[in-house]
Design a protein around this motif. Structure first.
Motif, PDB file in Angstrom:
ATOM      1  N   GLY A  70      13.502 -12.080   3.846  1.00 19.07           N
ATOM      2  CA  GLY A  70      14.665 -12.319   2.994  1.00 19.07           C
ATOM      3  C   GLY A  70      14.513 -13.495   2.053  1.00 19.07           C
ATOM      4  N   ARG A  71      13.294 -13.785   1.602  1.00 20.63           N
ATOM      5  CA  ARG A  71      13.064 -14.988   0.799  1.00 20.63           C
ATOM      6  C   ARG A  71      13.053 -14.746  -0.710  1.00 20.63           C
ATOM      7  N   ALA A  72      12.774 -13.520  -1.144  1.00 18.35           N
ATOM      8  CA  ALA A  72      12.628 -13.246  -2.574  1.00 18.35           C
ATOM      9  C   ALA A  72      13.940 -12.749  -3.172  1.00 18.35           C
ATOM     10  N   VAL A  73      14.140 -13.049  -4.447  1.00 17.65           N
ATOM     11  CA  VAL A  73      15.332 -12.604  -5.171  1.00 17.65           C
ATOM     12  C   VAL A  73      15.043 -11.281  -5.874  1.00 17.65           C
ATOM     13  N   LEU A  74      15.957 -10.340  -5.724  1.00 17.38           N
ATOM     14  CA  LEU A  74      15.923  -9.076  -6.456  1.00 17.38           C
ATOM     15  C   LEU A  74      17.068  -9.115  -7.462  1.00 17.38           C
ATOM     16  N   PRO A  75      16.747  -9.371  -8.746  1.00 14.82           N
ATOM     17  CA  PRO A  75      17.820  -9.550  -9.731  1.00 14.82           C
ATOM     18  C   PRO A  75      18.629  -8.271  -9.957  1.00 14.82           C
ATOM     19  N   ALA A  76      19.850  -8.443 -10.404  1.00  7.91           N
ATOM     20  CA  ALA A  76      20.681  -7.301 -10.777  1.00  7.91           C
ATOM     21  C   ALA A  76      19.960  -6.459 -11.822  1.00  7.91           C
ATOM     22  N   ASN A  77      19.941  -5.141 -11.599  1.00 11.53           N
ATOM     23  CA  ASN A  77      19.295  -4.194 -12.512  1.00 11.53           C
ATOM     24  C   ASN A  77      17.827  -4.541 -12.766  1.00 11.53           C
ATOM     25  N   GLY A  78      17.196  -5.180 -11.788  1.00  6.04           N
ATOM     26  CA  GLY A  78      15.794  -5.567 -11.920  1.00  6.04           C
ATOM     27  C   GLY A  78      14.948  -4.987 -10.805  1.00  6.04           C
ATOM     28  N   THR A  79      13.669  -5.363 -10.801  1.00  7.96           N
ATOM     29  CA  THR A  79      12.716  -4.837  -9.830  1.00  7.96           C
ATOM     30  C   THR A  79      11.941  -5.979  -9.187  1.00  7.96           C
ATOM     31  N   LEU A  80      11.759  -5.884  -7.884  1.00  9.88           N
ATOM     32  CA  LEU A  80      10.923  -6.812  -7.123  1.00  9.88           C
ATOM     33  C   LEU A  80       9.678  -6.055  -6.684  1.00  9.88           C
ATOM     34  N   THR A  81       8.510  -6.597  -7.010  1.00 11.15           N
ATOM     35  CA  THR A  81       7.248  -5.985  -6.599  1.00 11.15           C
ATOM     36  C   THR A  81       6.641  -6.798  -5.469  1.00 11.15           C
ATOM     37  N   GLU A  82       6.309  -6.117  -4.390  1.00 14.43           N
ATOM     38  CA  GLU A  82       5.718  -6.751  -3.219  1.00 14.43           C
ATOM     39  C   GLU A  82       4.321  -6.198  -2.966  1.00 14.43           C
ATOM     40  N   VAL A  83       3.490  -7.016  -2.325  1.00 12.89           N
ATOM     41  CA  VAL A  83       2.196  -6.570  -1.824  1.00 12.89           C
ATOM     42  C   VAL A  83       2.277  -6.619  -0.304  1.00 12.89           C
ATOM     43  N   LEU A  84       1.962  -5.494   0.347  1.00 16.06           N
ATOM     44  CA  LEU A  84       2.055  -5.419   1.798  1.00 16.06           C
ATOM     45  C   LEU A  84       0.713  -5.758   2.437  1.00 16.06           C
ATOM     46  N   ARG A  85       0.785  -6.422   3.586  1.00 18.18           N
ATOM     47  CA  ARG A  85      -0.404  -6.741   4.383  1.00 18.18           C
ATOM     48  C   ARG A  85      -0.239  -6.104   5.760  1.00 18.18           C
ATOM     49  N   PHE A  86      -1.248  -5.345   6.167  1.00 12.45           N
ATOM     50  CA  PHE A  86      -1.213  -4.663   7.459  1.00 12.45           C
ATOM     51  C   PHE A  86      -2.261  -5.273   8.384  1.00 12.45           C
ATOM     52  N   ASP A  87      -1.879  -5.445   9.648  1.00 11.97           N
ATOM     53  CA  ASP A  87      -2.790  -6.033  10.622  1.00 11.97           C
ATOM     54  C   ASP A  87      -2.600  -5.342  11.962  1.00 11.97           C
ATOM     55  N   GLY A  88      -3.644  -5.369  12.791  1.00 15.30           N
ATOM     56  CA  GLY A  88      -3.554  -4.770  14.114  1.00 15.30           C
ATOM     57  C   GLY A  88      -4.293  -3.447  14.193  1.00 15.30           C
ATOM     58  N   GLN A  89      -4.309  -2.886  15.395  1.00 18.84           N
ATOM     59  CA  GLN A  89      -5.015  -1.632  15.639  1.00 18.84           C
ATOM     60  C   GLN A  89      -4.435  -0.505  14.783  1.00 18.84           C
ATOM     61  N   GLY A  90      -5.282   0.118  13.966  1.00 22.17           N
ATOM     62  CA  GLY A  90      -4.844   1.202  13.099  1.00 22.17           C
ATOM     63  C   GLY A  90      -4.486   0.771  11.690  1.00 22.17           C
ATOM     64  N   SER A  91      -4.670  -0.513  11.359  1.00 26.15           N
ATOM     65  CA  SER A  91      -4.256  -1.000  10.040  1.00 26.15           C
ATOM     66  C   SER A  91      -5.025  -0.328   8.905  1.00 26.15           C
ATOM     67  N   ARG A  92      -6.248   0.127   9.194  1.00 27.14           N
ATOM     68  CA  ARG A  92      -7.040   0.807   8.162  1.00 27.14           C
ATOM     69  C   ARG A  92      -6.561   2.232   7.903  1.00 27.14           C
ATOM     70  N   GLN A  93      -5.701   2.738   8.763  1.00 25.38           N
ATOM     71  CA  GLN A  93      -5.249   4.119   8.636  1.00 25.38           C
ATOM     72  C   GLN A  93      -3.948   4.252   7.851  1.00 25.38           C
ATOM     73  N   VAL A  94      -3.350   3.129   7.449  1.00 26.95           N
ATOM     74  CA  VAL A  94      -2.047   3.185   6.786  1.00 26.95           C
ATOM     75  C   VAL A  94      -2.180   3.835   5.408  1.00 26.95           C
ATOM     76  N   ARG A  95      -1.370   4.874   5.180  1.00 25.60           N
ATOM     77  CA  ARG A  95      -1.320   5.521   3.869  1.00 25.60           C
ATOM     78  C   ARG A  95       0.114   5.709   3.378  1.00 25.60           C
ATOM     79  N   GLY A  96       1.059   5.412   4.235  1.00 26.80           N
ATOM     80  CA  GLY A  96       2.464   5.513   3.857  1.00 26.80           C
ATOM     81  C   GLY A  96       3.275   4.528   4.669  1.00 26.80           C
ATOM     82  N   VAL A  97       4.506   4.307   4.255  1.00 32.69           N
ATOM     83  CA  VAL A  97       5.341   3.350   4.970  1.00 32.69           C
ATOM     84  C   VAL A  97       6.809   3.721   4.782  1.00 32.69           C
ATOM     85  N   ASP A  98       7.558   3.667   5.883  1.00 35.88           N
ATOM     86  CA  ASP A  98       9.012   3.808   5.811  1.00 35.88           C
ATOM     87  C   ASP A  98       9.606   2.423   5.601  1.00 35.88           C
TER      88      ASP A  98
END
Length: 210
Positions: A70-98
């Motif tokens: 909850g640290r980043a601001v998402l402005p009104a009518n704007g877009t926030l772009t994030e980069v995800l980091r995956f770690d742990g068993q199976g992290s190389r298999q990630v192709r989608g995310v809920d």
């Protein structure tokens, strides 16, 4: 009898996850768009999945810009772009995310008229995508009001065929940067870190600018 088609009410937030960028930019990015007139600080929760849609329960997910906290601001009518980091068993298999929106705290922040930007620059202050030429960070705020930006440097693993390229190290500047209205700013990197990072990203945070 004449049928009436009701227009579907737009969702307040829309999200898009890209595991592998087609244009050679950062992989494993998430874009969340705010379709409302209220700026918020969203807190997100993630469930990573394989290419077959199977949940990967041993994989942990964090975000570079801190929207999982909850640290980043998402402005009104704007877009926030994030980069995800995956770690742990199976992290190389990630192709989608809920993505689950846990909360969206309203914040007093104006809507952006134009996106803020950060780019890698060389010694001549020209944009570059070569780590060896990455000597500084160029920052731009084209809006008629001040903003506060949090900036992070990303180190990526070597490209492995068509697999998503993971972030292996993140260095966030110790102090957030207050940008005046319609301003540009350059931050030069210390010599001992030049050439180590592959990209620079930023997000807006609650303003400290007066």
């Amino acid at each position: 009898m004449v049928g009436v088609r009701r227009q579907r009410k737009p969702q307040p937030f829309t999200v898009r996850y890209v595991p592998v960028a087609a244009d050679g930019s950062l992989d494993q990015t998430l874009s969340i768009t705010n379709n409302t007139d209220v700026s918020v600080q969203p807190t997100l929760r993630f469930t990573p999945r394989s290419m077959y849609g199977m949940e990967l329960p041993h994989v942990t997910t964090v975000t570079v810009n801190g929207s999982h906290l909850g640290r980043a601001v998402l402005p009104a009518n704007g877009t926030l772009t994030e980069v995800l980091r995956f770690d742990g068993q199976g992290s190389r298999q990630v192709r989608g995310v809920d993505i689950e929106l846990v909360s969206a705290e309203e914040i007093d922040h104006p809507a952006l008229e134009n996106p803020t930007r950060t780019v890698m620059i060389d010694l001549e202050q020209k944009a570059t995508d070569e780590p060896a030429d990455f000597w500084g960070i160029g920052m731009v705020n084209p809006n008629p009001f001040g903003v506060t930006m949090r900036v992070s440097l990303l180190q990526l693993e070597p490209r492995d065929r068509d697999n998503p390229r993971q972030v292996v190290d993140v260095v966030t500047l110790q102090e957030d940067v207050d940008m005046a209205s319609q301003s540009n700013h350059v931050i030069w990197l210390p010599e001992d870190v030049r050439g180590q990072f592959h990209d620079v990203v930023h997000c807006l945070v609650p303003p400290t600018f007066v």
